[in-house]
Every structure is written in structure tokens, then in C-alpha cells.
Design a protein around this motif. Structure first.
Motif, PDB file in Angstrom:
ATOM      1  N   VAL A   4       0.822  -1.205   0.000  1.00  0.00           N
ATOM      2  CA  VAL A   4       0.000   0.000   0.000  1.00  0.00           C
ATOM      3  C   VAL A   4       0.857   1.256   0.000  1.00  0.00           C
ATOM      4  CG1 VAL A   4      -0.291   0.317   2.510  1.00  0.00           C
ATOM      5  CG2 VAL A   4      -2.114   0.989   0.948  1.00  0.00           C
ATOM      6  N   THR A   5       2.044   1.197   0.620  1.00  0.00           N
ATOM      7  CA  THR A   5       2.937   2.356   0.615  1.00  0.00           C
ATOM      8  C   THR A   5       3.479   2.624  -0.783  1.00  0.00           C
ATOM      9  OG1 THR A   5       3.575   1.957   2.917  1.00  0.00           O
ATOM     10  CG2 THR A   5       5.011   3.370   1.618  1.00  0.00           C
ATOM     11  N   LEU A   6       3.878   1.563  -1.477  1.00  0.00           N
ATOM     12  CA  LEU A   6       4.383   1.731  -2.848  1.00  0.00           C
ATOM     13  C   LEU A   6       3.301   2.291  -3.766  1.00  0.00           C
ATOM     14  CD1 LEU A   6       6.541  -1.507  -3.304  1.00  0.00           C
ATOM     15  CD2 LEU A   6       7.376   0.852  -3.212  1.00  0.00           C
ATOM     16  N   VAL A   7       2.093   1.749  -3.648  1.00  0.00           N
ATOM     17  CA  VAL A   7       0.987   2.236  -4.470  1.00  0.00           C
ATOM     18  C   VAL A   7       0.683   3.702  -4.148  1.00  0.00           C
ATOM     19  CG1 VAL A   7      -1.506   1.999  -4.846  1.00  0.00           C
ATOM     20  CG2 VAL A   7      -0.056  -0.027  -4.820  1.00  0.00           C
ATOM     21  N   SER A   8       0.679   4.036  -2.855  1.00  0.00           N
ATOM     22  CA  SER A   8       0.400   5.412  -2.442  1.00  0.00           C
ATOM     23  C   SER A   8       1.483   6.368  -2.923  1.00  0.00           C
ATOM     24  CB  SER A   8       0.275   5.489  -0.913  1.00  0.00           C
ATOM     25  OG  SER A   8      -0.802   4.709  -0.453  1.00  0.00           O
ATOM     26  N   MET A   9       2.723   5.914  -2.934  1.00  0.00           N
ATOM     27  CA  MET A   9       3.823   6.757  -3.404  1.00  0.00           C
ATOM     28  C   MET A   9       3.700   7.051  -4.894  1.00  0.00           C
ATOM     29  SD  MET A   9       7.054   5.144  -1.267  1.00  0.00           S
ATOM     30  CE  MET A   9       8.275   6.154  -2.100  1.00  0.00           C
ATOM     31  N   ILE A  10       3.286   6.038  -5.662  1.00  0.00           N
ATOM     32  CA  ILE A  10       3.104   6.259  -7.101  1.00  0.00           C
ATOM     33  C   ILE A  10       1.972   7.252  -7.336  1.00  0.00           C
ATOM     34  CG2 ILE A  10       2.376   5.184  -9.268  1.00  0.00           C
ATOM     35  CD1 ILE A  10       3.807   2.616  -8.297  1.00  0.00           C
ATOM     36  N   ALA A  11       0.849   7.061  -6.637  1.00  0.00           N
ATOM     37  CA  ALA A  11      -0.270   7.996  -6.785  1.00  0.00           C
ATOM     38  C   ALA A  11       0.122   9.400  -6.344  1.00  0.00           C
ATOM     39  CB  ALA A  11      -1.469   7.502  -5.972  1.00  0.00           C
ATOM     40  N   ARG A  70     -10.757   6.018 -10.849  1.00  0.00           N
ATOM     41  CA  ARG A  70      -9.702   6.962 -10.452  1.00  0.00           C
ATOM     42  C   ARG A  70      -8.467   6.806 -11.344  1.00  0.00           C
ATOM     43  NH1 ARG A  70     -14.276   8.091  -7.764  1.00  0.00           N
ATOM     44  NH2 ARG A  70     -14.283   7.556  -5.552  1.00  0.00           N
ATOM     45  N   LYS A  71      -8.089   5.562 -11.636  1.00  0.00           N
ATOM     46  CA  LYS A  71      -6.838   5.280 -12.346  1.00  0.00           C
ATOM     47  C   LYS A  71      -6.844   5.834 -13.772  1.00  0.00           C
ATOM     48  CE  LYS A  71      -3.979   1.343 -13.811  1.00  0.00           C
ATOM     49  NZ  LYS A  71      -3.718  -0.101 -13.624  1.00  0.00           N
ATOM     50  N   LYS A  72      -7.903   5.587 -14.521  1.00  0.00           N
ATOM     51  CA  LYS A  72      -7.951   6.030 -15.916  1.00  0.00           C
ATOM     52  C   LYS A  72      -7.926   7.553 -16.019  1.00  0.00           C
ATOM     53  CE  LYS A  72     -10.404   1.979 -17.721  1.00  0.00           C
ATOM     54  NZ  LYS A  72     -11.675   1.468 -18.280  1.00  0.00           N
ATOM     55  N   VAL A  73      -8.621   8.214 -15.111  1.00  0.00           N
ATOM     56  CA  VAL A  73      -8.664   9.676 -15.159  1.00  0.00           C
ATOM     57  C   VAL A  73      -7.306  10.269 -14.777  1.00  0.00           C
ATOM     58  CG1 VAL A  73      -9.817  11.727 -14.247  1.00  0.00           C
ATOM     59  CG2 VAL A  73     -11.147   9.673 -14.725  1.00  0.00           C
ATOM     60  N   LEU A  74      -6.595   9.624 -13.854  1.00  0.00           N
ATOM     61  CA  LEU A  74      -5.251  10.089 -13.510  1.00  0.00           C
ATOM     62  C   LEU A  74      -4.286   9.924 -14.683  1.00  0.00           C
ATOM     63  CD1 LEU A  74      -4.823   8.837  -9.823  1.00  0.00           C
ATOM     64  CD2 LEU A  74      -4.915  11.212 -10.615  1.00  0.00           C
ATOM     65  N   ILE A  75      -4.431   8.852 -15.453  1.00  0.00           N
ATOM     66  CA  ILE A  75      -3.596   8.662 -16.648  1.00  0.00           C
ATOM     67  C   ILE A  75      -3.852   9.792 -17.655  1.00  0.00           C
ATOM     68  CG2 ILE A  75      -3.250   7.181 -18.673  1.00  0.00           C
ATOM     69  CD1 ILE A  75      -3.707   4.775 -16.792  1.00  0.00           C
ATOM     70  N   ALA A  76      -5.125  10.138 -17.837  1.00  0.00           N
ATOM     71  CA  ALA A  76      -5.461  11.255 -18.730  1.00  0.00           C
ATOM     72  C   ALA A  76      -4.869  12.560 -18.219  1.00  0.00           C
ATOM     73  CB  ALA A  76      -6.978  11.372 -18.859  1.00  0.00           C
ATOM     74  N   SER A 112      -4.636  16.929  -8.240  1.00  0.00           N
ATOM     75  CA  SER A 112      -4.713  17.486  -6.879  1.00  0.00           C
ATOM     76  C   SER A 112      -5.948  16.986  -6.146  1.00  0.00           C
ATOM     77  CB  SER A 112      -4.720  19.017  -6.931  1.00  0.00           C
ATOM     78  OG  SER A 112      -5.927  19.509  -7.491  1.00  0.00           O
ATOM     79  N   THR A 113      -6.991  16.657  -6.892  1.00  0.00           N
ATOM     80  CA  THR A 113      -8.222  16.136  -6.287  1.00  0.00           C
ATOM     81  C   THR A 113      -8.163  14.623  -6.098  1.00  0.00           C
ATOM     82  OG1 THR A 113      -9.480  17.897  -7.375  1.00  0.00           O
ATOM     83  CG2 THR A 113     -10.731  16.026  -6.511  1.00  0.00           C
ATOM     84  N   LEU A 114      -7.747  13.910  -7.138  1.00  0.00           N
ATOM     85  CA  LEU A 114      -7.876  12.452  -7.138  1.00  0.00           C
ATOM     86  C   LEU A 114      -6.728  11.727  -6.457  1.00  0.00           C
ATOM     87  CD1 LEU A 114      -9.394  11.604 -10.638  1.00  0.00           C
ATOM     88  CD2 LEU A 114     -10.530  12.097  -8.475  1.00  0.00           C
ATOM     89  N   CYS A 115      -5.520  12.273  -6.466  1.00  0.00           N
ATOM     90  CA  CYS A 115      -4.402  11.558  -5.828  1.00  0.00           C
ATOM     91  C   CYS A 115      -4.613  11.385  -4.322  1.00  0.00           C
ATOM     92  CB  CYS A 115      -3.077  12.253  -6.131  1.00  0.00           C
ATOM     93  SG  CYS A 115      -2.536  12.050  -7.851  1.00  0.00           S
ATOM     94  N   PRO A 116      -4.933  12.440  -3.565  1.00  0.00           N
ATOM     95  CA  PRO A 116      -5.215  12.212  -2.144  1.00  0.00           C
ATOM     96  C   PRO A 116      -6.472  11.382  -1.922  1.00  0.00           C
ATOM     97  CG  PRO A 116      -5.580  14.525  -2.727  1.00  0.00           C
ATOM     98  CD  PRO A 116      -4.909  13.884  -3.886  1.00  0.00           C
ATOM     99  N   LEU A 117      -7.493  11.567  -2.786  1.00  0.00           N
ATOM    100  CA  LEU A 117      -8.707  10.772  -2.660  1.00  0.00           C
ATOM    101  C   LEU A 117      -8.405   9.287  -2.870  1.00  0.00           C
ATOM    102  CD1 LEU A 117     -12.181  11.642  -4.116  1.00  0.00           C
ATOM    103  CD2 LEU A 117     -11.198   9.409  -4.578  1.00  0.00           C
ATOM    104  N   TYR A 118      -7.623   8.975  -3.885  1.00  0.00           N
ATOM    105  CA  TYR A 118      -7.238   7.583  -4.175  1.00  0.00           C
ATOM    106  C   TYR A 118      -6.490   6.987  -2.985  1.00  0.00           C
ATOM    107  CZ  TYR A 118      -4.759   3.637  -6.296  1.00  0.00           C
ATOM    108  OH  TYR A 118      -4.247   2.399  -6.562  1.00  0.00           O
TER     109      TYR A 118
END
Length: 445
Positions: A4-11, A70-76, A112-118
């Protein structure tokens, strides 16, 4: 925790883009002002045009992420950031620069909205504060790095080269973190709460098993399903008794984070130091010092946020910010700006923000809303934040010129005092509670 830390760091790398793109203009704006012969209003527009894009990006991020994930929109968003960085570096007209900054700003508003939300949706309750705060850590890391980058690029040539080319390199180098973020996003899972919302409980369980273990993961799936069953998904739900308070807390804290002046200091730090008599090189070095303090005390905040709690950090930080801004205003009013006094209190002010409003507001915004409408509600609060940021960054140069620095910093001080009172009277403590427990807290009011 490793997973979860690695995933959170990437986000959280979205925060790095956020920090880079919002701070890069601080080193470029002086050169751009000479290159395009900008007046004070245009200088404000050169800085705040990014934020127009951020407002739109934040506003649409909730609807888009609720529909597509969340993931697809962050890629965009990563793609938009890359386009914006390249576009800001190559134009020969001020209008071309503005268009590119708005495009990049849409990407920043989304991240800025989705990374902390994710991160909030994937993190265990016990560690959610620090994992969401990783986004702010990445943001200040981006700010800190860009101050070094700007200072280094400005030293590549003489003044004429700086005006013609340095600012282009400052913006263009942002492509590198954008590409890195784009690539790494393909290795993170979708938000388990979004998956359950889409009826994909088994996919969500497989992700939660890697975070919690079997028994806790199964219980969390049941809790999430139950929370969805109690929600109708309508925005009207946010205006119901109890949840209305959650909306007020999210929006008001978002606005207060900006109107206390932090981004005016970050965007215009070199220009502020020039008004104190510092030369270009000296002002850039002092700006790096501000970036370092912001970086260091954000690390302190990550360490404290799940120990001390959100509310306590907000109270401590806002009270210290109020004192510092009052002293800075007095220094400018009395003309005592050539010594270390203003620099010292600016650094304490930045440190106070870094342990409080900087990370804590994003954490609270990402965790206080119900599951079914979290994306849309967080987008509303984030849009309010960016709108306040736009007003501050657009008005700061003319306010500095007309009202003077003393009045300007005192106004920021009043906003910091309001932050203290609002936090003390209205904001609840959410430390250690699951997202579903926080939702029940509002429903009980």
C-alpha cells in the motif's frame, strides 16, 4: 504496508507534478515579464492562468472518476500535464503560453483532487493520514526541486539568455516527471471502493487482501457495501443535516488554505525578496531556503498527523501563522526589512503551514465525504480551493503595489486567525477512524 505504501507513493507523484507546475513560474516570471513586456495585471495572469485550468480540472474530476475510475482519469491527467509543460516552453506569444498553462492546469486540477482521494480510499485507517499526506510531501518535494532547477537554469547564461530562453527550459523540464507519472500509473490497482461501487466486489477483495489480510479485508468489503446501501448517490445528500456540516468543513478549509497567503509567498518569493533589496541571485537562494523549510516540516507533519491528529495540527499551525504574518506586516510598515527579521518569520510561517494547512486540509477533504459521492464532493471542495488560489495569485501583485506589503500580509494574518477559530469551533477529529466510521459520525449529527 509495503504494497500500500508503494501504491500510495506512485499515486502521490501527482503531487510532485502539482508542486512542480505551481512553483516553476516563481523563477520564470521575472524573465517572462521582460520578454513579453508584461504589466502587473498580466504578471498575475501569467501565474494564475494555470489555476483557471485547475478549477476546471478539479470541477470535472469527480464526475469523470466516478464514471471511468480513479486510475484512468489520472492517466489522462498525466497526458494533459505533459502537453501543458511542452506547450508552455515553446510559444513566441503570451497568448500561446496562457493556453498551454490552462491545459496543464486541467491535469493538475485532476491530480490534486484524485491523488489524495485515491490514497484515502486504499489506505488502512490507522495510517491513512500519513499515506494521504504523502501527496503533500510529493508536492513540496516538487516545489523544492524546482527552486534548485530554476536557480541552476538561470545560471546557464547571461541576462539576455535568461530573458530569451531560461524560462522555456524551466517549463519544458516538467515533461520528465509527467512521463514518469504516466508510466507508473499502469502498475497501480483501481480504488477498491470504486470497484465495489461498480459491482466488482471480487476485484476489490483481491486488492484489500494485499492490504489487510483475509479477515479484515472481508469485513471491509461488507462495511463498504453497507455504506453504499445507506446512500442514494445524490448530491442532495450533501445538503442534508449532518452531511451539510461535512461540506462546509471541506469547502471552508479548502478556501482558508489559500487565503492565508501560502501560494502568494511560493509563487512570488523571488519578487518579495527583491522588494527587500535582494538581487536576483540572492532572492533565488532565499527562495530555495523557503522550499527546504517547506519540505522538511512536511516530513514532520507526516510523522505527526496520525499521532497528534488533524485538528491539533491545524490549531498549532494557524496560530503560529497568525503571529508570523503580523510581525512581517509590522516589519514592512516600519521599514525594517533589510535584516534577517522578515526572512526568519517567513520561514517560521512556511514551517507552520507545512505542519498544518498544507497536508491536513488535503487529508480532511479526502476522508470526510460519503463513499458514493466522495468523488463529486471532493471535487467541489478542491474547486473551491483552486478558485481561492486564483483570486489570491491574481490579486497579489496589484495589491502589493497599491496597498503595500504591510497591509497585504496583515490581511493574510486575519485569514489565519479565522482559520484558528473555525478549526476550534467546527472541525472534528478524524484520526484513526475508517472512512465508513467518519461517514457515520456526520449522519449522527
Amino acid at each position: 504496508m509495503k504494497f500500500v505504501t508503494l501504491v500510495s507513493m506512485i499515486a502521490a507523484l501527482g503531487g510532485l507534478l502539482f508542486g512542480f507546475d505551481t512553483a516553476v513560474v516563481s523563477g520564470a516570471i521575472g524573465f517572462m515579464q521582460d520578454r513579453f513586456e508584461l504589466n502587473e495585471v498580466q504578471v498575475g495572469w501569467a501565474v494564475s492562468s494555470l489555476i483557471i485550468g485547475c478549477i476546471f480540472g478539479a470541477g470535472f474530476s469527480g464526475v469523470l472518476s466516478d464514471r471511468f475510475g480513479r486510475k484512468k482519469v489520472l492517466i489522462a491527467a498525466a497526458i494533459l500535464f505533459i502537453i501543458g509543460s511542452l506547450g508552455s516552453a515553446i510559444p513566441d506569444t503570451f497568448t500561446g503560453y496562457i493556453i498551454a498553462r490552462i491545459i496543464g492546469g486541467i491535469g493538475i486540477g485532476i491530480t490534486s483532487t484524485l491523488c489524495p482521494l485515491y490514497n484515502a480510499e486504499i489506505a488502512p485507517a490507522k495510517y491513512r493520514g500519513r499515506l494521504v499526506a504523502l501527496n503533500q510531501f510529493a508536492t513540496v518535494t516538487g516545489i523544492f526541486l524546482v527552486y534548485f532547477i530554476n536557480s541552476g537554469i538561470a545560471g546557464w547564461g547571461d541576462d539576455a539568455w535568461d530573458i530569451a530562453s531560461a524560462w522555456r527550459w524551466m517549463f519544458g523540464i516538467g515533461v520528465l516527471p509527467g512521463v514518469l507519472f504516466f508510466i507508473l500509473l499502469f502498475f497501480v490497482p483501481e480504488s477498491p471502493r470504486w470497484l465495489i461501487k461498480q459491482g466488482r466486489s471480487l476485484d476489490a477483495l483481491n486488492i484489500l487482501l494485499r492490504i489487510h489480510g483475509e479477515e479484515a479485508a472481508k469485513q471491509e468489503v461488507l462495511d463498504i457495501k453497507q455504506s453504499f446501501a445507506q446512500e442514494n448517490g445524490s448530491m442532495k445528500q450533501l445538503f442534508s443535516p449532518g452531511l451539510r456540516i461535512a461540506l462546509i468543513v471541506g469547502v471552508v478549509l479548502a478556501v482558508l488554505q489559500q487565503v492565508t497567503g501560502i501560494n502568494a509567498v511560493m509563487y512570488y518569493a523571488p519578487e518579495i525578496f527583491k522588494t527587500m533589496g535582494a538581487g536576483t541571485n540572492s532572492s533565488l537562494v532565499q527562495t530555495i531556503l523557503i522550499g527546504f523549510v517547506n519540505f522538511a516540516f512536511t516530513i514532520v507533519a507526516i510523522w505527526l498527523i496520525d499521532k497528534v491528529g488533524r485538528k491539533a495540527l491545524l490549531l498549532i499551525g494557524s496560530s503560529l501563522m497568525t503571529i508570523c504574518l503580523a510581525v512581517i506586516g509590522i516589519a514592512f510598515q516600519t521599514g525594517h526589512t533589510t535584516g534577517p527579521l522578515v526572512l526568519v518569520f517567513l520561514l517560521i510561517y512556511v514551517a507552520s503551514f507545512a505542519i498544518s494547512l498544507g497536508p491536513v486540509v488535503w487529508v480532511i477533504m479526502s476522508e470526510i465525504f460519503p463513499n458514493r459521492i466522495r468523488g463529486k464532493a471532493t471535487a467541489i471542495a478542491s474547486m473551491a480551493l483552486w478558485l481561492a488560489d486564483y483570486i489570491v495569485s491574481q490579486s497579489f501583485p496589484p495589491m502589493l503595489a497599491s496597498a503595500g506589503p504591510a497591509i497585504t500580509f496583515w490581511l493574510f494574518g486575519v485569514m489565519s486567525l479565522i482559520t484558528f477559530v473555525f478549526t476550534w469551533r467546527v472541525v472534528p477529529e478524524t484520526k484513526g477512524k475508517s472512512l465508513e466510521e467518519i461517514e457515520s459520525l456526520w449522519s449522527a449529527k
